[in-house]
Scaffold this active site. Structure first.
Site, short mmCIF file in Angstrom:
data_model
loop_
_atom_site.label_atom_id
_atom_site.label_comp_id
_atom_site.label_asym_id
_atom_site.label_seq_id
_atom_site.Cartn_x
_atom_site.Cartn_y
_atom_site.Cartn_z
N LYS A 78 0.85 -1.19 0.00
CA LYS A 78 0.00 0.00 0.00
C LYS A 78 0.88 1.24 0.00
O LYS A 78 1.91 1.28 0.70
CB LYS A 78 -0.90 -0.02 1.24
N SER A 152 -9.39 1.61 3.07
CA SER A 152 -8.61 2.43 2.18
C SER A 152 -7.54 1.63 1.43
O SER A 152 -6.93 2.13 0.49
CB SER A 152 -7.92 3.55 2.98
N SER A 176 -9.79 -0.73 7.29
CA SER A 176 -9.21 -0.70 5.95
C SER A 176 -8.48 -1.98 5.55
O SER A 176 -8.18 -2.18 4.37
CB SER A 176 -8.24 0.49 5.83
#
Length: 589
Positions: A78, A152, A176
């Site tokens: 990420k 996210s 997330s």
């Protein structure tokens, strides 16, 4: 060259590497081709590129696959987690910087032989659960392209679901690391806060941020956990958390309150939850229906209390100094933390309220596992554009409480709510009882038709066994080397049930014996190790009488293999039960 499956897993890659059916460079070339094919899905911010990946491929030549558990395994990162010499954007181009070193979690994975392949798209500054709040484009769902991916950690989940990584790192503050797992039919594992280092991770809400992992199988997720679990001296939030071992909980807690679902698939989600509960009841673990209002109250604190100010504290200066750089919805959320209503007094009021809720959660979930739906619903990306705040809020209905209450969680894919509409459930445990949720997750995956990694924990346990030691084989004592030579690894310190006598046997060097009593006894401090089954037979032959191997009952009622002593030794040895353990009588010098 072997034909590549749609989903890449650690198990498949290891097997095919070992048999010479494929090579890491072939795997990387396939991943690059897949990422180019799926470019319109907005999975990547820095996509897989051979020039960036090649040094990690070249490094494999100097590594022994038997010593590096993730040799040749490609993983995604990420884009709020640092990868050396590759831009970190946190989903905002003007925020970009080039890190000089890896984040601690990336460094550990590279050390284990894994190959970082790129940086994935995300809801900007990890603020959102939908996967649409990114200037790099809305990440498409891996199963049905018009649906949201969840966020996210949107790109990380979809990269794994689309076969562009064997596993991926995400982060989890309010869900997330779990919501994108549910919406893309993956495992999402969020360890206890502090179990994995946050050094080199852009903070969202730093006191409750956690790194997480997405994978197709529970065994793959736990193998990653084994590489990342350590106390990082460079991270002030890092803690000592021994590796979890699967064990049966006393109860499974399910909500007794009617659950809310939202969106176009509200009724489908209700029915999917009902069917999930039916399957949970088949696990032969007692069920208790509990009031979940305490979790709702904790969730409300996250965005309706001063913790939102922690996000502003981390990013407010950047937002103010870079007009128009922040996604409009993200900026609105962040600026809500700049409000004058969150003064020092409001923070302490919230902390005290939260502490009461933590104690209630501890009392409720001690030795138990809580199961709830992962998401409150799902939506198309168009529906989220029309109502970005309410849809995001509903998405986190059953996730936002987790980190505030210092819990661990595993998101597990369920059966579809309806055709191509994914549904999942999440298992929660207290931070020091992760093994309980691992055991239940394993049972559910074995039961589920959606299982993609055959009996993942069973596969690990066929090769390993837990083993209880109470004397010279403990850490720091002379025979620890026998444990290490047998391939055993230390798991955690434990205490037996109060039904044992500890004796000091005659001979040199002095050693203890653990004898189970039928009438009275004491609780004895022991250590839990994990040993390869193939080593246990040879290890057993080296144990002198009156010692032997049997089942040792722990304080919580579980029974594990370990050292025991024959009863006749009681009459030939000194009773040292009053010391409560060998370390208390024979401390290390």
């Amino acid at each position: 060259m072997s034909e590549f499956p749609l989903h890449l897993t650690i198990e498949w890659l290891k097997e095919h590497y070992q048999k010479g059916l494929t090579t890491p460079i072939e795997v990387i070339n396939e991943i690059i081709a897949r990422s180019n094919r799926d470019k319109a899905m907005n999975i990547w911010i820095t996509p897989p590129n051979l020039d960036v990946i090649k040094p990690y491929l070249d490094r494999l030549e100097s590594l022994d696959p038997s010593d590096t558990p993730l040799w040749g395994i490609p993983f995604a990162i990420k884009d709020n987690i640092d990868l050396k010499d590759v831009p970190t954007t946190a989903g905002c181009e003007e925020f970009t910087y080039i890190p000089k070193v890896h984040a601690s979690v990336v460094e550990l994975l590279v050390h284990a032989g894994a190959i970082p392949i790129g940086k994935t798209n995300m809801d900007q500054f990890a603020t959102g659960l939908v996967g649409t709040r990114s200037p790099y484009g809305e990440t498409h769902n891996a199963i049905r392209g018009d649906l949201i991916s969840g966020g996210s950690s949107s790109g990380s989940a979809v990269a794994v679901a689309k076969g562009q990584a064997a596993f991926a790192l995400g982060t989890d503050t309010a869900g997330s690391g779990r919501v994108p797992a549910a919406l893309n039919n993956l495992i999402g594992f969020k360890p206890s806060l502090g179990a994995w280092s946050k050094k080199g991770v852009v903070p969202a809400c730093e006191s409750i941020d956690s790194v997480s992992v997405f994978a197709h199988g529970l065994g793959d997720a736990l193998l990653v956990d084994q590489q990342l679990r350590f106390k990082d001296p460079t991270d002030p939030w890092s803690k000592e958390f021994p590796g979890p071992y699967a064990s049966r909980p006393k109860k499974i807690c399910l909500p007794k309150n009617p659950l809310k679902f939202y969106g176009s698939y509200e009724e489908d989600y209700k029915e999917a939850w009902r069917k999930a509960v039916d399957r949970i009841k088949e696990l032969d673990i007692p069920i208790e229906y509990v009031d979940i209002h305490l979790f709702t109250k904790a969730a409300e604190i996250l965005y309706s209390g001063p913790w939102i100010a922690e996000r502003w504290a981390a990013l407010g200066e950047f937002v103010d100094s870079h007009p128009h750089a922040t996604h409009p919805v993200t900026e609105k959320v962040l600026r809500s933390g700049a409000s004058d209503r969150y003064d020092a007094a409001s923070l302490f009021h919230a902390m005290h309220k939260l502490q009461v809720l933590k104690r209630e959660a501890e009392d409720l979930l001690s030795n138990n596992v809580l199961i709830m739906p992962t998401c409150g619903g799902t939506w198309t990306r168009e529906q989220v554009r029309r109502d970005p705040v309410a849809t995001n809020s509903h998405m986190g209905e059953y996730t936002n409480h987790c980190n505030l209450l210092d819990m661990a969680a595993i998101a597990v894919p369920g059966r579809e709510a309806t055709q191509k509409i994914p549904f999942g459930i999440t298992l929660f445990s207290l931070s020091d009882q992760e093994g309980l949720m691992i055991e239940v997750a394993d049972r559910l995956l074995k039961q589920s038709k959606n299982e993609t990694n055959r009996n993942p924990v069973a596969r690990l346990e066929e090769e390993m066994t837990y083993f209880v030691v109470c004397g010279l084989h403990m850490r720091g004592y002379p025979l620890e080397k026998q444990m290490i030579e047998s391939g055993a690894t230390f798991i955690k310190e434990e205490t037996t049930s109060p039904s044992y006598q500890l004796v000091k046997l005659s001979g040199y060097p002095s050693k203890p014996g653990l004898i189970k009593k039928t009438d009275s006894g004491a609780s004895i401090e022991v250590e839990i190790w994990k040993m390869p089954l193939k080593s246990l037979g040879k290890f057993t032959t080296s144990i002198p009488a009156p010692l032997g191997i049997g089942k040792v009952e722990l304080q919580d009622g579980r029974e594990l293999p370990g050292f025991i002593c024959e009863g006749y030794a009681e009459h030939l040895a000194e009773d040292i039960s009053q010391f409560g353990g060998w370390k208390n009588l024979q401390p290390l010098i």
